[in-house]
Write a protein that holds these residues in place. Structure first.
Motif, PDB file in Angstrom:
ATOM      1  N   THR A  15       0.820  -1.218   0.186  1.00  0.00           N
ATOM      2  CA  THR A  15      -0.042  -0.031  -0.051  1.00  0.00           C
ATOM      3  C   THR A  15       0.930   1.305  -0.076  1.00  0.00           C
ATOM      4  O   THR A  15       2.254   1.191  -0.059  1.00  0.00           O
ATOM      5  N   ALA A  16       0.333   2.336   0.211  1.00  0.00           N
ATOM      6  CA  ALA A  16       1.134   3.667   0.094  1.00  0.00           C
ATOM      7  C   ALA A  16       1.629   4.214   1.493  1.00  0.00           C
ATOM      8  O   ALA A  16       1.656   5.161   1.777  1.00  0.00           O
ATOM      9  N   LEU A  17       2.270   2.835   1.978  1.00  0.00           N
ATOM     10  CA  LEU A  17       2.933   3.450   3.489  1.00  0.00           C
ATOM     11  C   LEU A  17       4.343   4.024   3.035  1.00  0.00           C
ATOM     12  O   LEU A  17       4.982   3.584   2.436  1.00  0.00           O
ATOM     13  N   ASP A  18       4.559   5.117   3.763  1.00  0.00           N
ATOM     14  CA  ASP A  18       5.894   5.615   3.955  1.00  0.00           C
ATOM     15  C   ASP A  18       6.824   5.012   4.825  1.00  0.00           C
ATOM     16  O   ASP A  18       6.302   3.872   5.369  1.00  0.00           O
ATOM     17  N   LYS A  19       7.881   5.350   5.029  1.00  0.00           N
ATOM     18  CA  LYS A  19       9.012   4.461   5.981  1.00  0.00           C
ATOM     19  C   LYS A  19       8.431   4.558   7.300  1.00  0.00           C
ATOM     20  O   LYS A  19       8.731   3.657   8.346  1.00  0.00           O
ATOM     21  N   SER A  20       7.694   5.601   7.730  1.00  0.00           N
ATOM     22  CA  SER A  20       7.191   5.534   8.958  1.00  0.00           C
ATOM     23  C   SER A  20       5.960   4.948   9.463  1.00  0.00           C
ATOM     24  O   SER A  20       5.402   4.607  10.556  1.00  0.00           O
ATOM     25  N   GLY A  21       5.405   4.037   8.269  1.00  0.00           N
ATOM     26  CA  GLY A  21       4.129   3.428   8.695  1.00  0.00           C
ATOM     27  C   GLY A  21       2.947   4.201   8.251  1.00  0.00           C
ATOM     28  O   GLY A  21       2.000   3.725   8.853  1.00  0.00           O
ATOM     29  N   GLN A  22       3.065   5.156   7.838  1.00  0.00           N
ATOM     30  CA  GLN A  22       1.643   5.995   7.494  1.00  0.00           C
ATOM     31  C   GLN A  22       1.401   6.086   6.054  1.00  0.00           C
ATOM     32  O   GLN A  22       2.329   6.200   5.139  1.00  0.00           O
TER      33      GLN A  22
END
Length: 132
Positions: free
Chosen positions: A33-40
């Motif tokens: 999915t569109a998770l960034d490195k921080s998990g958001q």
């Protein structure tokens, strides 16, 4: 053992799955999915989420020793097919920017929900890396 699990440090830490699994010359890429490195989930709509999700999948593929042209199958799960279709030109441009103009076998599947409630898209794939 020919099976290796691949979890790039640049992606959000997986919990209960591997970002990619390589078995000899085949790489199975987990749904991204569109998770960034921080998990958001990244803000914005389907275009921004496509870019992040596809980039995440390509990061796992690269870490497993593959390149975009090695993709043989990609499945895209969508909450809103008409929204994806309406943004097809921008999404196609992102594909060409990140992966070039070679396309694998693909499917787009409408779903009612994804793992993260904010996610609009999830992309998974399979790649075949030629023997050296």
């Amino acid at each position: 053992m020919s099976i290796s699990r691949v979890n790039p440090d640049s992606l959000a830490r997986p919990s209960g799955f591997a970002h990619a699994v390589r078995d000899r010359d085949t790489v199975y890429l987990a749904g991204q999915t569109a998770l960034d490195k921080s998990g958001q989930i990244v803000p914005g709509g389907i275009v921004e989420q496509f870019r992040q999700a596809f980039a995440n999948m390509l990061t796992a593929l690269t870490e497993a020793g593959g390149r975009p042209e090695h993709l043989v199958n990609v499945t895209i799960y969508l909450l809103d097919i008409p929204d994806y279709q309406a943004n097809g030109r921008a999404i196609g441009q992102i594909w060409r920017e990140l992966a070039g103009s070679e396309y694998p076998a693909m499917a787009g599947i409408g779903v009612s929900a994804l793992w993260q409630p904010e996610a609009l898209i999830e992309i998974q794939g399979i790649a075949s890396i030629p023997a050296a």
